[in-house]
Design a protein around this motif. Sequence first.
Motif, short mmCIF file in Angstrom:
data_model
loop_
_atom_site.label_atom_id
_atom_site.label_comp_id
_atom_site.label_asym_id
_atom_site.label_seq_id
_atom_site.Cartn_x
_atom_site.Cartn_y
_atom_site.Cartn_z
N ALA B 89 11.37 -1.74 -19.96
CA ALA B 89 12.18 -2.74 -20.67
C ALA B 89 11.39 -3.98 -21.07
O ALA B 89 11.75 -4.65 -22.03
CB ALA B 89 13.36 -3.15 -19.81
N GLU B 91 8.32 -6.57 -22.33
CA GLU B 91 7.42 -6.61 -23.47
C GLU B 91 5.98 -6.39 -23.00
O GLU B 91 5.68 -6.60 -21.83
CB GLU B 91 7.55 -7.97 -24.19
N PHE B 94 0.27 -9.57 -22.25
CA PHE B 94 -0.72 -10.15 -23.17
C PHE B 94 -2.09 -10.07 -22.50
O PHE B 94 -2.27 -10.53 -21.38
CB PHE B 94 -0.37 -11.59 -23.55
N SER B 96 -5.23 -11.28 -22.63
CA SER B 96 -6.35 -12.23 -22.50
C SER B 96 -6.93 -12.32 -21.08
O SER B 96 -8.15 -12.35 -20.93
CB SER B 96 -5.92 -13.62 -22.96
N PRO B 97 -6.08 -12.38 -20.04
CA PRO B 97 -6.67 -12.50 -18.70
C PRO B 97 -7.60 -11.33 -18.35
O PRO B 97 -8.63 -11.52 -17.70
CB PRO B 97 -5.44 -12.54 -17.78
N LYS B 257 9.62 2.81 -0.69
CA LYS B 257 11.04 2.47 -0.80
C LYS B 257 11.40 2.17 -2.26
O LYS B 257 12.26 1.34 -2.53
CB LYS B 257 11.37 1.25 0.07
N GLU B 284 4.20 1.11 2.41
CA GLU B 284 5.42 1.08 3.23
C GLU B 284 6.28 -0.12 2.85
O GLU B 284 5.76 -1.21 2.57
CB GLU B 284 5.06 0.94 4.71
N ASP B 285 7.59 0.08 2.88
CA ASP B 285 8.55 -1.01 2.67
C ASP B 285 8.39 -1.71 1.32
O ASP B 285 8.78 -2.86 1.17
CB ASP B 285 8.48 -2.04 3.80
N CYS B 286 7.76 -1.02 0.40
CA CYS B 286 7.64 -1.58 -0.95
C CYS B 286 8.52 -0.80 -1.90
O CYS B 286 8.65 0.42 -1.80
CB CYS B 286 6.20 -1.52 -1.44
N SER B 287 9.11 -1.53 -2.82
CA SER B 287 9.93 -0.87 -3.84
C SER B 287 9.08 -0.73 -5.10
O SER B 287 7.89 -0.38 -5.00
CB SER B 287 11.24 -1.62 -4.05
N HIS B 288 9.64 -1.01 -6.25
CA HIS B 288 9.00 -0.56 -7.49
C HIS B 288 7.69 -1.28 -7.81
O HIS B 288 6.87 -0.75 -8.56
CB HIS B 288 10.00 -0.72 -8.64
N GLU B 289 7.49 -2.46 -7.26
CA GLU B 289 6.21 -3.12 -7.56
C GLU B 289 5.05 -2.44 -6.83
O GLU B 289 3.88 -2.66 -7.15
CB GLU B 289 6.28 -4.62 -7.30
N SER B 290 5.35 -1.63 -5.86
CA SER B 290 4.40 -0.65 -5.30
C SER B 290 3.07 -1.24 -4.86
O SER B 290 2.00 -0.74 -5.21
CB SER B 290 4.14 0.46 -6.34
N ALA B 293 1.98 -6.98 -4.75
CA ALA B 293 1.89 -8.25 -4.02
C ALA B 293 1.08 -8.10 -2.73
O ALA B 293 0.93 -9.06 -1.97
CB ALA B 293 3.29 -8.76 -3.69
N LEU B 294 0.56 -6.90 -2.50
CA LEU B 294 -0.25 -6.67 -1.29
C LEU B 294 -1.71 -6.41 -1.65
O LEU B 294 -2.46 -5.82 -0.88
CB LEU B 294 0.31 -5.50 -0.49
#
Lengths: 284, 309
Positions: B89, B91, B94, B96-97, B257, B284-290, B293-294
């Motif tokens: 869903a 966009e 971008f 550049s980074p 998860k 473990e204990d992670c949803s869609h961002e998989s 953040a770790l």
Amino acid sequence: MTQTPQGFDSYWQGLTDEVSALAGGHVEIEEVPLRTNEVATAYGITFSGTGDYPLFAYLTVPRGKGPFPALLQTPAYGSVVGVPAHERRARYVVVALCHRGQRLADSVYSAEYPGLLTDGLPDASTYRWREIVADCLRALDVLKDRPEADTSRIAVSGGDLAAITAALRPEVRYLLLSGLIFRGASARIPELAAYPDREFADYVRNYPEHADRVAETLSLFDPLAFAPNIRARTLVTGVEGARALLEPLVEAISGDAEFRVNTGRSHLDHEAEETWLTERLGVL
Amino acid sequence: MSTTSPETHKSSAVKPGDFDAFWAETLADTETFPMDPRLEPLPMRSTPEVEAFEAHYLSYGGLEIAGWYARPRGADGPLPGLLHVPGYAGEPFFPSPLASQGYAVFSVAPRGKLRSNGVFNPGYPGLLTHNIDDRDTYAYRGFYVDALRAFDFLDGLPEVDSTRVGVLGSSQGGALTLLASSLRAGKVAAASAGAPYLCSMMDAASLTRSYPYEEMNDYFRLYPERREKARAVLDYYDIHNFVDRITCPIIVNIGLKDDVCPPETGYAVFDAIGSTEKRLYTYEDCSHESGAALGHNDIVMAFMAEHLK
């Protein structure tokens, strides 16, 4: 003590007056059978925002006898607003707003990504986000008017728009806040390296002569400036690295507010937020 | 609704006998439309370190597709390339980074996304079930080709070293990464697929109540008589049925998860990947961002640097 930006009160009073003039306006409601399921009925609702702008929102109503706790989902940054999540549909009357420029509310104006964050800068009077805030206030008024909604249990979730809505609408009792963009942005523009915040840096790099006016305008949208007017019970979540920005906000909020540092394990973090909300709204 | 042992899940996707012929025909049809690649400078997003561009090219059915392109300014010599393919869903990212890390980066907006939706615009929700019971006009036919042509676009740029082009993305971007690695096998040098979507699609819909797969549940609730026909159509599009062709080094990450793309389908597609140089990261204990953040993003960039620089 939070320092209020110059012109803050008059800027926002003008906006709330504009929105108040729309109270009781016509709301078109139509069931969306494709999104209606065993836990909730789904509707598409259309109504006018300021400037007679045609807005859209999803409205979902739990099966069974109401009234139900009411939740306004203010939109995240992006072109698409989704149908509310299954568990929220089962528990609350939910309005998920598409602000002007987002899909389903883009018949007059289509927002660009990247681009929306700087649309209308440098002046506060032309900054697009002023109208977007108005859209959120209208959506809250529409939600309040729904007969299925328990107006003693109104919650708002989202980012900066949720914070501003809660501040300008004292009937909001609970506030679930995450993913803030404007918090502290005005003082850090050149350092903003990741999109979407980097849009501000792009703008000021291209128009350095406007840097001071941009910073003044963004300061009007900083949730910290609204915090003394937020009386809702509030949960603010964020990463450890954002603590220096978020703790002052939590401390400045007038209502009972707490800060939860995300663990990075997104399932646990999501569950913590949803549990907080359901407990406050008396659903569990 | 997840199962107790997601790692043992067996996909119900079945590769049709004319699967290869269908995609060969689709790609041959696409060749009747020259790509006509164009780049326009984008000063607003350019910096002293990175040049940014708006990109366009033609794809399946002659539709014009947009994207963002960024490269290090003043780079000396051929550049490694990265194709970033987008989620469902949102966009396009971008780029550049990523370009500031030394890559020529293309980030595509397949048909239906903003700037590529003048002709085809089923919306969100909507894309996943658009013509789902008609193999020849199902939404993802052209959409998949758009991603493949995005790879060709990047691969064809004169400053890009075509022996060092990688693909990465998460969710739908994970699916498109697997697709490009399959149908451009031998050209994709390295791939990273996060939380891959569009894998074992019928199974996934039965394992979750989260969108986008909930679109299928919605659709089959309203049109139950179309379920089996849709199942047959989806077998032509299920990423699970492509990945035995993959030969490049590849990493996949999944959240155990994940309520959006159930881990059962991630395990199954990983098992089916043909490459011998593959690694699965589970969180473990992670949803869609998989695991994002770790620190998984650091793993991805180290993997790309190892294979492309």
